[in-house]
Design a protein around this motif. Structure first.
Motif, PDB file in Angstrom:
ATOM      1  N   TYR A 108       6.959  -5.935  -4.661  1.00 29.60           N
ATOM      2  CA  TYR A 108       7.256  -4.576  -4.226  1.00 29.60           C
ATOM      3  C   TYR A 108       6.054  -3.955  -3.516  1.00 29.60           C
ATOM      4  N   PHE A 109       4.850  -4.109  -4.135  1.00 27.11           N
ATOM      5  CA  PHE A 109       3.644  -3.566  -3.515  1.00 27.11           C
ATOM      6  C   PHE A 109       3.411  -4.193  -2.150  1.00 27.11           C
ATOM      7  N   ALA A 110       3.539  -5.540  -2.105  1.00 24.67           N
ATOM      8  CA  ALA A 110       3.265  -6.236  -0.855  1.00 24.67           C
ATOM      9  C   ALA A 110       4.241  -5.772   0.225  1.00 24.67           C
ATOM     10  N   TYR A 111       5.483  -5.462  -0.195  1.00 21.41           N
ATOM     11  CA  TYR A 111       6.511  -5.030   0.744  1.00 21.41           C
ATOM     12  C   TYR A 111       6.273  -3.590   1.189  1.00 21.41           C
ATOM     13  N   SER A 112       6.007  -2.695   0.205  1.00 24.40           N
ATOM     14  CA  SER A 112       5.949  -1.281   0.548  1.00 24.40           C
ATOM     15  C   SER A 112       4.581  -0.892   1.109  1.00 24.40           C
ATOM     16  N   LEU A 113       3.515  -1.592   0.659  1.00 25.35           N
ATOM     17  CA  LEU A 113       2.196  -1.260   1.199  1.00 25.35           C
ATOM     18  C   LEU A 113       1.812  -2.223   2.305  1.00 25.35           C
ATOM     19  N   GLY A 114       2.695  -3.168   2.520  1.00 25.15           N
ATOM     20  CA  GLY A 114       2.683  -4.078   3.650  1.00 25.15           C
ATOM     21  C   GLY A 114       1.349  -4.569   4.161  1.00 25.15           C
ATOM     22  N   GLY A 115       1.217  -4.565   5.487  1.00 24.57           N
ATOM     23  CA  GLY A 115       0.084  -5.167   6.187  1.00 24.57           C
ATOM     24  C   GLY A 115      -1.281  -4.731   5.677  1.00 24.57           C
ATOM     25  N   SER A 116      -1.411  -3.511   5.214  1.00 26.48           N
ATOM     26  CA  SER A 116      -2.713  -3.057   4.768  1.00 26.48           C
ATOM     27  C   SER A 116      -3.086  -3.800   3.486  1.00 26.48           C
ATOM     28  N   ARG A 117      -4.354  -3.691   3.123  1.00 21.80           N
ATOM     29  CA  ARG A 117      -4.796  -4.395   1.921  1.00 21.80           C
ATOM     30  C   ARG A 117      -4.711  -3.484   0.702  1.00 21.80           C
ATOM     31  N   PHE A 118      -3.986  -2.383   0.848  1.00 19.83           N
ATOM     32  CA  PHE A 118      -3.869  -1.467  -0.290  1.00 19.83           C
ATOM     33  C   PHE A 118      -3.206  -2.132  -1.485  1.00 19.83           C
ATOM     34  N   TYR A 119      -2.378  -3.161  -1.179  1.00 16.54           N
ATOM     35  CA  TYR A 119      -1.671  -3.768  -2.293  1.00 16.54           C
ATOM     36  C   TYR A 119      -2.638  -4.448  -3.258  1.00 16.54           C
ATOM     37  N   LEU A 120      -3.789  -4.909  -2.725  1.00 13.97           N
ATOM     38  CA  LEU A 120      -4.797  -5.511  -3.598  1.00 13.97           C
ATOM     39  C   LEU A 120      -5.336  -4.468  -4.570  1.00 13.97           C
TER      40      LEU A 120
END
Lengths: 335, 289
Positions: free
Chosen positions: A277-289
């Motif tokens: 979900y994080f990887a999808y919604s926060l996508g290209g940016s590295r915020f998901y990390l």
């Protein structure tokens, strides 16, 4: 322990029945893909738990064996023709066994150290694997990656064979966990976790059970690596030996509850879905990390023992209070 | 060969500095700090930023970056490590500090993106030639700086009241507490010091190598090998460990091929563990710094 007899098997039967029939309802592709990855992590967390959860030896290098399994499948089918799409799955037990044997001498060296140093030694294993995969270009293709003949499954049900294989492996690893918990091996492993020297002193065969747990655990992990490689069709060293996979196994086990049967599986379902979900919604940016790291920290700080043990404790305490209330006159209770 | 040894010894200084922070943190708190590599890289980014925005020389930026990183270190200890329960602190702390490393990696890649950065001062490529061997000026200064920093750390631990309290809590935490040492305060300052050494080393690291937000994985695996090799909790061991590893890596790189240099670490580490599971200078009891 305090569970009524028969609840455990029924729960397991319902869980696997739901898993087995789920794809027949024609789930969307993205959902099946997500389930495939979630199951991969469920098996790996469950395998990690056999070693890290039961013995308290926190391996951070399990992904090294994942990577070995992945390269084993790819390399085998670069030199052998695939006669049917199911052949790589039949190869998996051999890979698991082979990697377990490879793991034996490694475990014998690494387990000379205790918890903290063991974590460090295993993490260096990860980097050894990654370095080898990058540098043995003739064999692995190096940074260019290596590919395998695409699986000849029809596009609209491509995920199904992988899904089924993963459900079987999940049953195997949970079955092994269940058998461990009910046997002397499980007790020996718990003794190792609590006080290895004392356990050795009273005659527990610590070395044997430790090595056994390590080999079974890495063998299962390698089989998932093999499935992953076949599913992806193309692998690169940095993804086959990704430190985050190692961390995910550990985190899922800690989240659900160490040394429990269902904890790692629960942890995998929660975390992998959250991560997707994080990887999808926060996508290209590295915020998901950042989001992932924060979930990680909150889990460990809020529930250091994991969801299942914490919940079970609370239920147990409530149950006991009710009994005590019934037996004692009000105001006299010890609680 | 000799060239390789010279390079190895000079590089060892920087690694010794990073590793001394790592081993100090372990000695005081029994915490394996997986975030040490990320802290070094953060230090490198800070001095990169000071250099590109304000033209501050990385060597002169060190007081500022160490001060910032000291604060970061204290904050990490207070927020994430202090709440852990004593009984399985070592195991959990590995995970918590790994999460901190991921957090720092995420923050760094958002702030500075993931492409390689390097600090290009005018003197990066200057070198002296002594007896036919090249000595890179930057590496020499880095080496001297590391010696000074290690010397300061030594004085701090040996000659001050605070240092005595630290050594006491390393040797026997219970007695130290009974004698009035504030363990939480020592732990917080100790972690801050570890982070500060990471910052100092980071400024230099940024001069020597290009780096990006993912560089800390390479770094932490090397640092961990060094401290395990030297024996966890021993600063002298960290220095010897970095000498052994950095010289053998440089020699392998110049004698065989740079590709196999990283492997040298692990071969050395595994063979030492085979003979002495506690590392070269590790002791069975709690160590002394």
């Amino acid at each position: 322990m305090r569970m009524r007899r028969g609840v455990g098997p029924v729960r397991a039967a319902v869980f696997f029945l739901v898993l087995a029939v789920a794809p027949t309802f024609g789930l969307a592709h993205w959902l099946l893909t997500m389930l495939v990855f979630t199951l991969m992590f469920a098996v790996m967390a469950s395998a990690w738990n056999l070693l890290g959860g039961f013995t308290g030896y926190p391996s951070l290098g399990h992904v090294a064996f994942f990577g070995i399994g992945a390269y084993a499948v790819v390399l085998w089918f670069q030199h052998h023709d695939i006669s049917s799409g199911y052949e790589p799955f039949l190869l998996l037990p051999a890979i698991g066994l082979g990697v377990a044997l490879v793991g034996l001498p490694i475990a014998a060296i690494a387990m000379r150290t205790r918890a903290d140093v063991f974590a460090i030694v295993t993490i260096t294993l990860l980097f050894v694997g990654q370095t080898l995969a990058f540098n043995l270009r003739d064999i692995t293709g190096g940074a260019q990656g290596a590919s395998i003949v695409p699986a000849p499954f029809p596009a609209d049900s491509y995920e199904i064979p992988f899904y089924d294989a993963l459900v079987v492996l999940l049953a195997v690893s949970m079955g092994l966990t269940w058998a461990t918990m009910r046997s002397k091996v499980g007790l020996s492993l718990a003794a190792v976790r609590m006080d290895e020297d004392k356990a050795a002193g009273i005659g527990v065969r610590v070395q044997t059970v430790k090595l056994l747990a390590f080999c079974v655990s890495v063998g299962l992990t390698a089989m998932i690596g093999g499935i992953w490689a076949y599913y992806e069709g193309f692998i690169y060293p940095q993804f086959a030996f990704d430190p985050l996979i190692s961390v995910a196994m550990v985190l899922m086990t800690f989240l659900g509850g160490r040394a429990t049967l269902w904890g790692p599986v629960l942890g995998a379902f929660i975390l992998e879905l959250a991560q997707q979900y994080f990887a999808y919604s926060l996508g290209g940016s590295r915020f998901y990390l950042i989001a992932y790291a924060l979930v990680f920290l909150v889990v460990i700080l809020v529930m250091p023992r994991g969801i299942l043990p914490s919940v079970r404790d609370r239920l147990w305490r409530r149950g006991r209070r009710r009994i005590v209330d019934a037996q004692l006159p009000a105001g006299d209770g010890p609680l | 060969m000799v060239q390789g040894v010279i390079l190895g010894v000079l590089t060892a200084g920087v690694y010794a500095l990073m590793a001394s922070g790592q081993t100090l943190i372990f000695g005081i708190m029994r915490v394996v700090n997986m975030a040490q590599g990320a802290m070094v890289i953060l230090g490198a980014y800070l001095s990169y930023q000071l250099f590109t925005s304000f033209g501050v020389d990385p060597f002169l930026a060190i007081p500022a970056t160490t001060a910032v990183m000291f604060t970061v270190g204290v904050a990490v200890q207070l927020i994430f490590l202090r709440p852990l329960h004593q009984d399985d602190r070592t195991q959990l702390s590995v995970l918590v500090t790994f999460a901190v490393a991921l957090l720092l990696e995420g923050v760094m890649s958002v702030l500075w993106s993931t492409s390689d950065r390097s600090i290009n001062t005018g003197y990066v490529n200057a070198s002296w030639t002594v007896l036919g061997y090249q000595i890179s000026l930057v590496r020499l200064w880095a080496f001297l700086l590391s010696l000074v920093a290690l010397g300061l750390l030594h004085v701090l631990l040996r000659r001050t009241r605070f240092g005595r309290a630290v050594r006491a809590s390393v040797q026997n935490p219970e007695s130290a507490r009974l004698l009035g040492v504030d363990a939480d305060r020592i732990a917080a300052i100790g972690f801050g010091l570890g982070a500060a050494t990471a910052a100092a080393a980071g400024s230099v690291y940024g001069l020597l190598y290009p780096f990006n937000s993912g560089s800390h994985y390479d770094l932490i695996s090397q640092l961990l090998s060094i401290v395990v090799l030297g024996g966890l909790g021993s600063i002298g061991g960290a220095v010897v460990g970095s000498l052994v590893i950095s010289v053998s890596t440089a020699v392998v790189a110049s004698a065989f091929s740079p590709i196999w240099a990283p492997m040298t670490f692990f071969v050395v580490l595994l063979s030492v563990l085979l003979i002495r599971p506690r590392g070269l200078f590790g002791t069975a009891a709690r160590g002394a710094l």
